[in-house]
Design a protein around this motif. Structure first.
Motif, mmCIF file in Angstrom:
data_model
loop_
_atom_site.group_PDB
_atom_site.id
_atom_site.type_symbol
_atom_site.label_atom_id
_atom_site.label_comp_id
_atom_site.label_asym_id
_atom_site.label_seq_id
_atom_site.Cartn_x
_atom_site.Cartn_y
_atom_site.Cartn_z
ATOM 1 N N ARG A 95 0.843 -1.191 0.000
ATOM 2 C CA ARG A 95 0.000 0.000 0.000
ATOM 3 C C ARG A 95 0.883 1.247 0.000
ATOM 4 O O ARG A 95 2.065 1.154 -0.259
ATOM 5 C CB ARG A 95 -0.921 -0.013 1.215
ATOM 6 N N GLU A 143 -0.906 4.262 4.564
ATOM 7 C CA GLU A 143 -1.448 3.049 5.189
ATOM 8 C C GLU A 143 -0.394 2.269 5.957
ATOM 9 O O GLU A 143 -0.716 1.292 6.611
ATOM 10 C CB GLU A 143 -2.044 2.113 4.131
ATOM 11 N N LEU A 156 -4.253 1.714 -5.696
ATOM 12 C CA LEU A 156 -5.281 1.535 -4.680
ATOM 13 C C LEU A 156 -6.657 1.543 -5.340
ATOM 14 O O LEU A 156 -7.012 2.460 -6.064
ATOM 15 C CB LEU A 156 -5.175 2.634 -3.625
ATOM 16 N N GLY A 157 -7.417 0.483 -5.064
ATOM 17 C CA GLY A 157 -8.753 0.379 -5.634
ATOM 18 C C GLY A 157 -9.820 0.698 -4.597
ATOM 19 O O GLY A 157 -9.665 1.599 -3.785
ATOM 20 N N GLU A 158 -10.910 -0.070 -4.635
ATOM 21 C CA GLU A 158 -12.030 0.139 -3.714
ATOM 22 C C GLU A 158 -11.631 -0.228 -2.279
ATOM 23 O O GLU A 158 -10.801 -1.108 -2.086
ATOM 24 C CB GLU A 158 -13.201 -0.763 -4.138
ATOM 25 N N PRO A 159 -12.255 0.418 -1.283
ATOM 26 C CA PRO A 159 -11.969 0.055 0.108
ATOM 27 C C PRO A 159 -12.349 -1.405 0.381
ATOM 28 O O PRO A 159 -13.346 -1.886 -0.144
ATOM 29 C CB PRO A 159 -12.859 0.998 0.920
ATOM 30 N N ASP A 160 -11.537 -2.089 1.179
ATOM 31 C CA ASP A 160 -11.860 -3.476 1.525
ATOM 32 C C ASP A 160 -12.545 -3.519 2.888
ATOM 33 O O ASP A 160 -12.969 -2.486 3.416
ATOM 34 C CB ASP A 160 -10.586 -4.342 1.505
ATOM 35 N N ARG A 217 -9.628 0.107 4.381
ATOM 36 C CA ARG A 217 -8.505 0.665 3.633
ATOM 37 C C ARG A 217 -8.687 0.320 2.164
ATOM 38 O O ARG A 217 -9.275 -0.701 1.831
ATOM 39 C CB ARG A 217 -7.189 0.086 4.150
ATOM 40 N N ARG A 218 -8.193 1.160 1.301
ATOM 41 C CA ARG A 218 -8.353 0.883 -0.127
ATOM 42 C C ARG A 218 -7.500 -0.314 -0.513
ATOM 43 O O ARG A 218 -6.327 -0.382 -0.205
ATOM 44 C CB ARG A 218 -8.009 2.122 -0.944
ATOM 45 N N ARG A 219 -8.130 -1.231 -1.206
ATOM 46 C CA ARG A 219 -7.458 -2.479 -1.535
ATOM 47 C C ARG A 219 -6.465 -2.266 -2.680
ATOM 48 O O ARG A 219 -6.817 -1.718 -3.728
ATOM 49 C CB ARG A 219 -8.515 -3.496 -1.975
#
Ligand SMILES: Cc1cc2nc3c(=O)[nH]c(=O)nc-3n(C[C@H](O)[C@H](O)[C@H](O)COP(=O)(O)OP(=O)(O)OC[C@H]3O[C@@H](n4cnc5c(N)ncnc54)[C@H](O)[C@@H]3O)c2cc1C
Ligand SMILES: Cc1cc2nc3c(=O)[nH]c(=O)nc-3n(C[C@H](O)[C@H](O)[C@H](O)COP(=O)(O)OP(=O)(O)OC[C@H]3O[C@@H](n4cnc5c(N)ncnc54)[C@H](O)[C@@H]3O)c2cc1C
Ligand code: SF4
Ligand code: SF4
Ligand code: FES
Lengths: 498, 281
Positions: A325, A329, A374-378, A382-384
């Motif tokens: 990350r 993060e 960084l994609g969508e939040p998991d 946190r952004r996955r």
């Protein structure tokens, strides 16, 4: 307390105008070549100035940030009055090991995060002051011993000598119980001795804390692997009236990528254990060898990764830290990240290993990494991070250290009958009493929570000691008032969530 | 501190020690091992439990001196002490009545095979033992093995005693003749590898006891990992015994060589200083 602010306000400079006192540190270039402590601690003048910054809040926010609710304004006030003996007494009401907490607590996320001064200025350096008080005490010689209650004729067995086990054992010994700690390794202290390096927490401090616990009458039996040398069931059959399990979360995880078994790939646990516990940084004076890489990749971004990276650096390697990350993060303490950067560790952020490449002889040669975005939040919010296709590159290295976390070690739990575990293999224990599904058996620290912090483990040791005392007296584990308090708190939470 | 009660040298570099360790002896079972440390600066070295006596509270180890620690250990005799002696570690052997079992021990591997063979015999198995050594005087525990075996075959590389061949030759003959339900092969990596290569095409289940490099022996460090059936296993907690047909012996042997360079430094320094406390300090 009332009046303090008033008297002082007139003569002294405004508290908020005093800057946070920096802590003296070993020079970055110099310390990169030794294992001596990095932060050197406040001297008396620095401690007095820093203590004077505290506003002595009537409703101190900081206390709520401390997992064991140390009376922070009170101990700081004692320091401001140049009475470290009083400060240490206040600290010890809540923490058994202030010299450890003052050094390794993630203060910036706990007590100092909530300090009111931090809103507009910099928070009071609570951890550094805690350390100052503890180091002052150590300099006086042996710690003052508390009174020990008359023998209760009951025997308690504690599994593991990390912060949870040591705390619980010490508390129970003070109350007159006959306590034995069983420790698998040949030295007591848990992660404090095998994991956290000397330059962050001198082993002499850990030894002193262990000696102190022994001086209270606790027997520490080393070389005892519970689940092998003896099981928990056998402990109960052979005269222990209660057992506290605090065996930590020591099972290293690997990534399951190709090449992980090549020579030169370590878990952080192995690398740090060789260096710290076995003192292989002093090979051949000490017998245990360690592979000192010329170029080392450390995978991960937590405290453990920073410790492994900075240890490898001190052994003489050029170190690359690979984390999937971004800097925001990075879970390690800010201070550690900052130290690591100062010392010259190269950070590869948003980068993830794909495979490890070895030579003919089975030695690590390179590590292949891929860029991440960084994609969508998991689930953790946190952004996955997701791999960017085609962005693979290679870093030539001869040692790779995996610092991607630990899980519950099944050795003990699998050998214990009727002990409920969750799906990750951690022991299920009541949040308020630490009672397990097994009569007379309590559990706390990392084995219950998963890898957490020293202060939380220590807090668990205290709770367990309280519960075990009540259990052995035949009292309910929670008093009616405590039950009421818990109910009120959960009602409040339920109302708030509506 | 753990007291060494007795020491017997079998040859220049192979020896037996009996150590007082009641807690270990009480729980010990065939197939398990200990980790010991000679002194405060010492490394943790794993050694198989070759025998134990619960009443006397003793554990017997049989060791081949191959480097600094095992050479140093050999110099210690009855009355001296070890700093640490931890165990029993690893999973015990699964003992049941399999029928006919072959116990193939190579070199010092004969010692760790003894307690397993004894228990298998007690469980009603027919025990055929193959004891393999380079040369006659390196052969261990022949008498002890004869006491508990239905049949004993001795092989030496140089033909100085028993049959002149490798352990795999009688192993192959017996398996081909049929009626063998299980093979245990314990010894150097290369010996175990070839025993497994011998039994695999004949479809005879073969168990081996792996000696990967270890540190803690409790599952905490992962130093001991090996690939078994394509999966990574921690030998100290999931082993040391595995289905030999699934073990990646080449990886195991490569990983055993990880510290050759440092081991040589330690060993040379030790030999140079042998007996000279000042020099060693
Ligand atoms: C490298 C590293 C750096 C860290 N840095 C920080 C930091 O800066 N700040 C912070 O707050 N936290 C930090 N942590 C986390 C913190 O150290 C742990 O959360 C804490 O030590 C947990 O305490 P514990 O008592 O539950 O277990 P541990 O400290 O893990 O102790 C468990 C003990 O039990 C023993 N044991 C295990 N199995 C058995 C058995 N079967 N029989 C007998 N004994 C057994 C172990 O040998 C060990 O001594 C760090 C952890 C690591 C690994
Ligand atoms: C489960 C197990 C059981 C064993 N049982 C026996 C036994 O019954 N008798 C016996 O003679 N030997 C046994 N061994 C091997 C023994 O542990 C090593 O020979 C010993 O550690 C070598 O130490 P050294 O300092 O004398 O030699 P070194 O010069 O350090 O090493 C020589 C070789 O021994 C191996 N070795 C080194 N350090 C370790 C270590 N920490 N753990 C494991 N292997 C290591 C390496 O392959 C190395 O190349 C066993 C090993 C394991 C893992
Ligand atoms: S124990 Fe940790 S969180 Fe609590 S006051 Fe001390 S440094 Fe802050
Ligand atoms: S919140 Fe900050 S200023 Fe207020 S009492 Fe706590 S440490 Fe002092
Ligand atoms: S020796 Fe450390 S996990 Fe097996």
């Amino acid at each position: 307390m009332p009046g303090v602010n008033k008297d002082k306000g007139a003569k002294k400079p405004k508290k908020t105008s005093i800057p946070r006192t920096p802590i003296p540190e070993q020079d970055a270039k110099k310390r990169a070549g030794n294992f001596d402590e990095v932060a050197l601690g406040y001297n008396r003048d620095q401690a007095l100035i820093e203590a004077s910054r505290c506003l002595q809040c009537k409703k101190p926010k900081c206390v709520a940030g401390c997992p064991v609710n140390i009376d922070i304004p009170q101990f700081i006030k004692a320091l401001e009055e140049d009475d470290p003996a009083a400060a240490i007494a206040i600290l010890k009401q809540k923490t058994s090991f202030p010299a450890v907490c003052g050094r390794v607590c993630p203060q910036e996320d706990q007590c100092e995060k909530l300090c009111i001064l931090g809103r507009k200025h910099e928070p009071v350096a609570i951890g550094r002051l805690e350390r100052y008080a503890a180091d002052w005490e150590a300099a006086q010689g042996e710690a003052a011993k508390p009174g020990i209650a008359a023998g209760k004729g009951k025997k308690v067995g504690v599994v593991g000598s990390g912060p949870a086990g040591l705390t619980c054992a010490g508390e129970l010994a003070k109350q007159g119980y006959d306590v034995t700690i069983y420790e698998a390794l040949h030295k007591p202290g848990g992660v404090l001795v095998y994991g956290i390096p000397e330059f962050r927490l001198p082993k002499q401090i850990v030894q002193r804390e262990c000696d102190y616990v022994e001086s209270l009458g606790v027997e520490i039996r080393l070389d005892h692997v519970i689940g092998r040398t003896m099981t928990v069931d056998e402990m109960l059959e052979n005269g222990h009236d209660a057992v506290f399990i605090a065996n930590g979360a020591g099972l290293p995880m690997f990534m399951n990528i190709p090449g992980e078994n090549f020579n030169g790939v370590y878990s952080a646990n192995e690398f740090l254990t060789r260096a710290n516990l076995m003192k292989s940084y002093r090979f051949p004076d000490y017998d245990t060898p360690i592979k000192i890489g010329k170029r080392v990749a450390v995978i991960g971004g937590g405290n453990v990764a920073m410790d492994a990276a900075r240890t490898a650096l001190r052994l003489g390697a050029q170190v690359h830290l690979v984390y999937r990350r971004s800097m925001d993060e990075l879970p390690a303490r800010r201070e550690e990240v900052h130290h690591a950067q100062e010392e010259g560790i190269e950070f590869h952020l948003l980068t993830n290993p794909v495979r490890i490449i070895g030579d003919q002889e089975g030695w690590v040669e390179e590590i292949e990494v891929i860029k991440m975005e960084l994609g969508e939040p998991d689930l953790s919010g946190r952004r996955r991070p997701v791999p960017v296709e085609g962005s693979e590159t290679r870093i030539p290295v001869d040692v790779v250290i995996m610092a991607i976390g630990t899980r519950a070690n099944p050795l003990l739990t699998q050998s214990t009958k009727n002990l409920e575990l969750n799906k990750w293999g951690n022991i299920v224990a009541d949040e308020h009493t630490l009672a397990t599904s097994k009569e007379g058996v309590f559990a706390g620290g990392d084995i219950v929570t998963g890898a957490a912090t020293v202060i939380l483990a220590m807090g668990a040791g205290k709770i367990a000691a309280r519960s075990i005392d009540r259990y052995l007296r035949g009292q309910p584990l929670l008093t009616p008032e405590e039950e009421e308090e818990i109910r009120a708190a959960s009602d409040k939470a339920a109302a708030a969530s509506k | 501190m753990y007291k060494i009660l007795d020491k017997v040298d079998y040859s220049d570099d192979v020896y037996m020690q009996v150590i007082e360790a009641p807690a270990v002896a009480r729980a010990a079972r065939a197939g398990q091992f200990v980790i010991l440390r000679i002194h405060e600066e010492g490394e943790r070295i794993p050694l198989t439990i070759a025998d134990f006596d619960r009443e006397k509270g003793t554990v017997t180890i049989v060791v081949q001196a191959v480097g600094k620690s095992t050479r140093h250990l050999q110099t210690l005799s009855g009355g001296e002490t070890l700093a640490n002696f931890i165990g029993p570690l690893g999973l015990p052997s699964e003992i049941e009545n399999f029928g006919t079992v072959i116990m193939a021990g190579g070199g010092v591997g004969v010692a760790p095979i003894y307690p397993i063979a004894r228990e298998l015999k007690d469980a009603g198995n027919k025990v055929i033992s193959i004891l393999a050594a380079r040369t006659k005087h390196l052969l261990l525990w022949e008498d002890k093995m004869r006491d508990i075996s239905d049949e004993v075959i001795v092989t030496t590389d140089d033909g100085s005693y028993g049959r002149k061949c490798l352990v795999t030759e009688p192993l192959k003959e017996l398996c081909e003749a049929g009626g063998v339900d299980l093979v245990y092969a314990i010894g150097p990596g290369i010996m175990m590898k070839f025993c497994c290569k011998t039994t695999e095409p004949l479809g005879v289940r073969t168990l081996v006891s792996l000696n990967s490099i270890m540190v803690d022996g409790t599952g905490m460090c992962g130093a001991c990992r090996v690939s078994v059936g394509g999966e990574t296993k921690f030998v100290c907690v999931e082993g040391p015994e595995f289905d030999g047909h699934q073990v990646d012996f080449d990886e195991l042997m490569s990983r055993q060589r990880q510290y050759l360079e440092q081991e040589k430094i330690a060993n040379d320094l030790y030999l140079e200083c042998r007996g000279d406390a000042q020099c060693l300090a």
